[in-house]
Design an enzyme around this catalytic site. Structure first.
Site, PDB file in Angstrom:
ATOM      1  N   LYS A  36      96.023  27.889  39.564  1.00  0.00           N
ATOM      2  CA  LYS A  36      94.977  28.900  39.833  1.00  0.00           C
ATOM      3  C   LYS A  36      94.434  28.774  41.041  1.00  0.00           C
ATOM      4  O   LYS A  36      94.699  27.668  41.823  1.00  0.00           O
ATOM      5  CB  LYS A  36      94.146  28.720  38.719  1.00  0.00           C
ATOM      6  CG  LYS A  36      93.441  27.428  38.653  1.00  0.00           C
ATOM      7  CD  LYS A  36      92.483  26.887  37.452  1.00  0.00           C
ATOM      8  CE  LYS A  36      91.761  25.753  37.501  1.00  0.00           C
ATOM      9  NZ  LYS A  36      90.884  25.452  36.647  1.00  0.00           N
ATOM     10  N   TYR A 263      76.239  29.105  68.357  1.00  0.00           N
ATOM     11  CA  TYR A 263      75.038  29.662  67.925  1.00  0.00           C
ATOM     12  C   TYR A 263      73.772  28.805  67.598  1.00  0.00           C
ATOM     13  O   TYR A 263      73.905  27.587  67.448  1.00  0.00           O
ATOM     14  CB  TYR A 263      75.132  30.280  66.493  1.00  0.00           C
ATOM     15  CG  TYR A 263      76.162  31.550  66.146  1.00  0.00           C
ATOM     16  CD1 TYR A 263      75.998  32.653  66.772  1.00  0.00           C
ATOM     17  CD2 TYR A 263      77.459  31.391  65.601  1.00  0.00           C
ATOM     18  CE1 TYR A 263      76.422  33.766  66.654  1.00  0.00           C
ATOM     19  CE2 TYR A 263      78.231  32.572  65.540  1.00  0.00           C
ATOM     20  CZ  TYR A 263      77.783  33.717  66.175  1.00  0.00           C
ATOM     21  OH  TYR A 263      78.388  34.873  66.070  1.00  0.00           O
TER      22      TYR A 263
END
Length: 372
Positions: A36, A263
């Site tokens: 998964k 940033y």
């Protein structure tokens, strides 16, 4: 084809892990590979095909879509859907010959009401209280076994505290195992055909070697570790990580003292500084929590701290101590370079999580390359 960012997946490491895990299992117990989450970030179809080549033919997935993809790729064994599947997809369960988990009594009735035979495994809730039929509800379990459209192929439970060595957790796991077998014994006493049992996950393979089940549902250990560095060292030091994550240096800049980068002016040069812009970011699976020097990558065998904030598609490394860095060089996020290594467990510890999450977040933009 090592362009922007890529994962190198080691065939020898996967083969080694499969052999090591099989050696822990009692006779008659097979691996059921948990693939998964895009095979824990390793790539669902390719990882499953490699496992099939190694003789692993039974799989666990989270969704019917994952299971159907495995069938399209040629998987022939049992494919167990561990989670809830909406009734609108019951046709997919049938068409792809998937085995659905019975998550509660009402869901069993809904599966039966589909009107056509479906393979199921019944999950027993032995204390986790997430999914499953309460272990002590014998009449409910008997009714599920007798539904005309349900072919009950197995029973399982999940040991929810098996990753802890605290005595309370150890005792709880033992009680879960006791409850599971009490339920199994009750069903067998009623003459019901209880067949494939499975309890162990990756931790259970190493901690409960005496459990005689049909399957062991193994996920993170297949990929070369347990959830933490400490646990891997304590239980499975012989595992070998399968995945390495690397990306290119896209540009190199020189800053004078006082200049900013990134940033929010997240990095300020305190000395003449060289910064390398690397072509991977949080959209690729690099946690933003590694910003501001909390994380690092390897370049030319040197650990280089992350400068400023991790961006969506890029990040900056302080490469002042590695003057040979050039555009196009390969930087390592997880893996080895020279004498240095960064493990998925180490990255997880820096972020306050587990290796499972770090690997599962490896994004689809990575090229995935199997290597010898």
């Amino acid at each position: 084809m090592k362009d922007r960012a890529w994962l190198e997946l080691s065939r020898p490491a996967l083969a080694h892990n499969v052999a090591l895990l099989r050696a822990q299992l009692p006779q008659g117990c097979d691996l059921m590979a948990v693939v998964k989450g895009n095979a824990y970030g390793h790539g669902l179809p390719a990882a499953a095909l490699e496992l099939c080549r190694l003789g692993v033919h039974d799989f666990c997935v989270a969704t019917a879509e994952e299971g159907a993809e495995l069938r399209r790729q040629g998987a022939r064994g049992t494919i167990l859907v561990l989670g809830y599947t909406n009734p609108s997809q019951f046709l997919l369960l049938e068409a792809a010959r998937l085995t659905q988990t019975v998550v509660d009594a009402d869901y069993a009735a809904a599966l039966n009401a589909y009107g056509r035979p479906l393979d199921v495994h019944v999950k027993l809730d032995t204390g986790m209280h997430r999914l499953g039929i309460p272990w002590q509800e014998g009449e409910t379990l008997e009714r599920i076994f007798r539904y005309p459209n349900l072919r009950v192929k197995g029973l399982f439970t999940h040991l929810c505290a098996d990753d802890s060595q605290d005595q309370e957790a150890v005792d709880f796991s033992r009680e879960q195992i006791r409850r599971f077998y009490r339920a199994v014994d009750g069903l067998r006493a009623c003459g019901l055909p209880v067949s494939d049992l499975h309890i162990q996950s990756s931790y259970g393979v190493f901690r409960h070697r005496d459990l005689r089940c049909r399957y062991a549902r193994v996920g993170i250990a297949l990929y070369g570790m347990l959830s933490t560095t400490e646990d891997t060292a304590a239980y499975a030091p012989g595992l070998r990580p399968v995945l390495s994550a690397r990306a290119r240096v896209g540009a190199v800049h020189t800053l004078v003292p006082g200049e900013h980068a990134g940033y929010g002016l997240g990095f300020t040069a305190r000395r003449p500084t060289r910064l390398a812009a690397v072509t991977m970011g949080y959209a690729d699976g690099v946690p933003r929590a590694l910003s501001q020097g909390r994380g690092a990558m390897l370049l030319h065998g040197v650990r280089c701290p992350i400068a400023g904030m991790v961006c969506m598609d890029q990040l900056l490394l302080d490469v002042t101590e590695v003057p040979q860095v050039r555009q196009g060089d390969a930087a390592t996020f997880i893996g080895s370079d020279g004498g240095e290594i960064i493990t998925a467990c180490a990255v997880a510890e820096q972020c306050g999580t587990i290796a499972n999450e770090i690997l599962a977040h490896m994004g689809d933009r990575f090229q995935r390359l199997w290597v010898e």
